[in-house]
Design an enzyme around this catalytic site. Sequence first.
Site, PDB file in Angstrom:
ATOM      1  CG  ASP A 119     -44.257   9.996  17.401  1.00 37.28           C
ATOM      2  OD1 ASP A 119     -43.805  11.156  17.354  1.00 37.28           O
ATOM      3  OD2 ASP A 119     -45.409   9.720  17.019  1.00 37.28           O
ATOM      4  CG  ASP A 150     -42.781  11.346   9.341  1.00 35.01           C
ATOM      5  OD1 ASP A 150     -42.650  12.325  10.085  1.00 35.01           O
ATOM      6  OD2 ASP A 150     -43.860  10.756   9.175  1.00 35.01           O
ATOM      7  CD  GLU A 188     -47.069  14.116  13.722  1.00 36.75           C
ATOM      8  OE1 GLU A 188     -47.859  14.788  13.036  1.00 36.75           O
ATOM      9  OE2 GLU A 188     -46.654  13.001  13.368  1.00 36.75           O
ATOM     10  CG  HIS A 231     -46.104   7.280   7.461  1.00 43.09           C
ATOM     11  ND1 HIS A 231     -47.352   7.443   8.010  1.00 43.09           N
ATOM     12  CD2 HIS A 231     -45.336   8.234   8.038  1.00 43.09           C
ATOM     13  CE1 HIS A 231     -47.338   8.459   8.862  1.00 43.09           C
ATOM     14  NE2 HIS A 231     -46.118   8.958   8.888  1.00 43.09           N
TER      15      HIS A 231
END
Length: 393
Positions: free
Chosen positions: A83, A114, A148, A363
């Site tokens: 994810d 990420d 996660e 992010h």
Amino acid sequence: MAVFTPEQQLQILSDLVAIQSANDHELQVANYLAKLLGDHGITATVLPAEPDADHKKAEPDRANLVAEIGSGAPVLALSGHMDTVSVGDADAWTSDPFTVTERDGLLQGRGTTDMKAGLAAMVIAMIELKAQGLPRKGTLRLLASRAEEVGEYGAKELARAGYMRDADALVVGEPSGWNIIYTHKGSVDFRLRSQGTAAHSSMPEAGFNAIPPLMEVLVRAQQEFNARPASDPVLGELTFSPTVFHGGDQVNTIPDSAVAEVNVRTIPQFDNDEAIALLKGLVGEQNRRGARISLDPYMQEPVVQAPRDSLLVRLATKLGERISGATIPVVGVAGVTDASSLLRGKGPDFPFMMFGPGNETMHTVNENIDKQMYLDFVQLYQRLFVEYLGQAG
Ligand SMILES: [Zn+2]
């Protein structure tokens, strides 16, 4: 001869980024990886998600994936999540977040850092090793997880299903860049609900205001957590952060409910259980004075501690320094990873490290990864996995 050219390795990363898996749709990532592995003679198992524990709703487009090469002991577990977080402000991106775009040696796109690069590097390393008839001893087990970013549900499912039971060591491919992380903080999310009785604000005594006792708990908790002398030499301070507060809906009505949420980042010297006990005590005090506050520690990820000088860390340091040409610091971080769930019950002597390609843009808008670092990790993982299995146990 290598199975994949660098261009093909970059294409795999681009394909993964093109699959939108923000907090959902990991099944599509799993199916892509299962096909890729299968095309190269590696059987992968796609494990459908268990129903959401809180909402009991089916999640048909979510899954974990497990794949192995080699056989017998030792078993090196490889963890990567499928994810990503959401795109955020899509207009603020300088390129389409789902089309990997190269700029000054950086590959930009949601999930590049990420952690689709780390995941891709692990999968490619396994395919390359398999083609060379490696490893000659031991097993490499890929644990590709869902969810996660919220709840670590996939890692919990994999742990419950026993995939860590015979593991001898764990590598998490989260973005550490040229650093090795061998310990990280724990984390607890709390929800506190305060119940009162509504009344007109001209007659507050006819009701019970839900807000003040909840505020008092938070203020007291902030003081108590701040007063803890406990600090970890590597991880630093325990932190307490009230992050959500809702209460009341009209200025002249005594509110009959208030809700707060709090995140605590824990350290070995003051762990999750102690944080929960401290808040329980403060809530109990308020309730004895007439409040009706409930406390729900709804998400708990334990502190992860591992040896700083394990064979795994030593080999990774040596290979990382050789390939990057830089000194590799071995450090701790505040962020939690799937290791919190995968290492439950393993104890502080279990070899673990987080070591994967990436940088500080996780992010964020314009998330990116250094292209060369991604390609370097594909090479590094191959040597690390084989050397570790050859020398361990
Ligand atoms: Zn991550």
